[in-house]
Every structure is written in C-alpha cells, then in structure tokens.
Design a protein around this motif. Structure first.
Motif: not given
Length: 219
Positions: A156-163
């Motif tokens: 989840t952290f990485i997915e949000r970080g890509h945004a």
C-alpha cells in the motif's frame, strides 16, 4: 580497471512494481522487508555513477567516464571522495533522461544512494548519510524510515508513493526499498528492491545521442 565485484548490482524488482523490465529479476521474498528497519528512497531518473579515488565511472566501471553529462559530478563532488577503500554510488540527473526535474544547482545534480567498502560490503543507510553530510554531497530523497508490519502494508505504501510527485519536481520514477543496516555485497539481491512507475520508458542508451542538460539555477 576496477574489480568487477564493485560494479553496482542490478536491483531486483518489487513483485508488485507497475513496470518490470523484460528479463529482469523479481525479488523472490517480499517478507524480507517486513518486521525490520528499512529505508525507502526515491528512485531518480538519471545516470548510474560511481565515485572512487576522486574519479567518476559509469555503470560499466571499466574505464573512467568521459561523458559530458557527468561534468557536474566531476566538478563538484568527485574530488571529495579520494579514499582507496570507499566506493560511493549515486544517480546523476544533469543529462535529462525520460523525466525532466525542476531546476537544480550545479552541485545538486548528483545524489548518492549507496556506500560500499573495499570488501564489497554495503554500509548502512545511516553511514551513507553521515559520509555524504560530512562532504556536502546530496543524498537521494528519503520517503520512509521504519518498519512495515506486513507485505500488504508495504504494498500500500509503495502504491501511494507512486502517486506522489518527485521531491525534485516533476514525476516520480520509482521507489527503492533497502534494509537500513549494512549487508554483504553477496547479499545485495536479498536486501534491496525497486518499484518503477507504470509505462516507464527505459531510456537505455538512446538518450545519449542528442542529450541535453537539465535546467540549472543559481544560488
């Protein structure tokens, strides 16, 4: 010529990376990054650089680099790293690849991301930051320090970080997660992984044909 073992290794992909390079390695054990101190940094879109004995090398480390797009790291930082047992790796954005960042000072095109000793072992993130701070060398932007409780939390952290946008302005190319403590060079593939943005254009070498410098600012 530098020892082949001190070439910066290829970083395996996080299994859920939006883009995974064709034929590249995927990290086999995401649980490795759970329940222990890790550091997540921004993956910058630039040239992989090694500074050693006051000289600058590209990814191949076969010969000292003569490329014009490495002019700023040579001018501002190479001379600061002269010890025979120190290998400082970083990303240099002076030559624009597929992402164009906001304007930076001449001494901000290079950002260190790893410190390695003569035995090929990687020093801790804290050791890298201390070394760089002592010599006024920028370090890649840190976006997380701490412990993930589960693979799902890290995902989840990485997915949000890509945004999010890059700390340097513009798009964010990706995220690198590493174990915070130091580790042996032979253990690199277990202790580091990367996640790259969707539809990332792998520039390879074609950008060098008509390369152009990034935007620079004074002061």
């Amino acid at each position: 010529m530098l020892a082949r073992s001190l070439k910066y290794p290829r970083t395996p992909y996080w299994p859920y990376s939006p883009t995974i390079g064709r034929g590249d390695t995927v990290h086999p054990d995401p649980e490795r990054f759970v329940g222990r101190a890790v550091v997540a940094t921004e993956k910058l879109d630039g040239s992989n650089v090694l500074i050693h004995r006051g000289k600058v090398y590209g990814r191949s480390v076969a010969d000292v680099a003569a490329n014009k797009w490495l002019a700023m790291v040579k001018k501002h930082h190479a001379w600061k790293v002269t010890e025979p047992d120190v290998h400082l790796y970083g990303e240099d954005i002076y030559g624009v690849h597929s992402i164009e960042y906001a304007a930076v000072r001449e001494d901000e095109t290079f950002h260190a991301f790893a410190l390695r000793d003569a035995n090929g072992d990687f020093r801790s993130m804290a050791a890298l930051e201390r070394f760089a701070a002592e010599r006024n060398i920028p370090v890649v932007p840190v976006i997380f320090r701490g412990v993930f409780a589960s693979v799902a939390e890290m995902r989840t952290f990485i997915e949000r970080g890509h945004a999010d946008q890059s700390a340097l302005g513009g798009e964010r190319e990706g995220i690198v997660v590493r174990i915070a403590e130091g580790f042996a060079g032979a253990e690199f593939a277990r202790n580091v992984c990367k996640s790259v943005r969707a539809n990332h254009v792998q520039t390879d070498q074609h950008w060098t044909r008509n390369w152009r410098p990034c935007a620079l600012r004074r002061g």
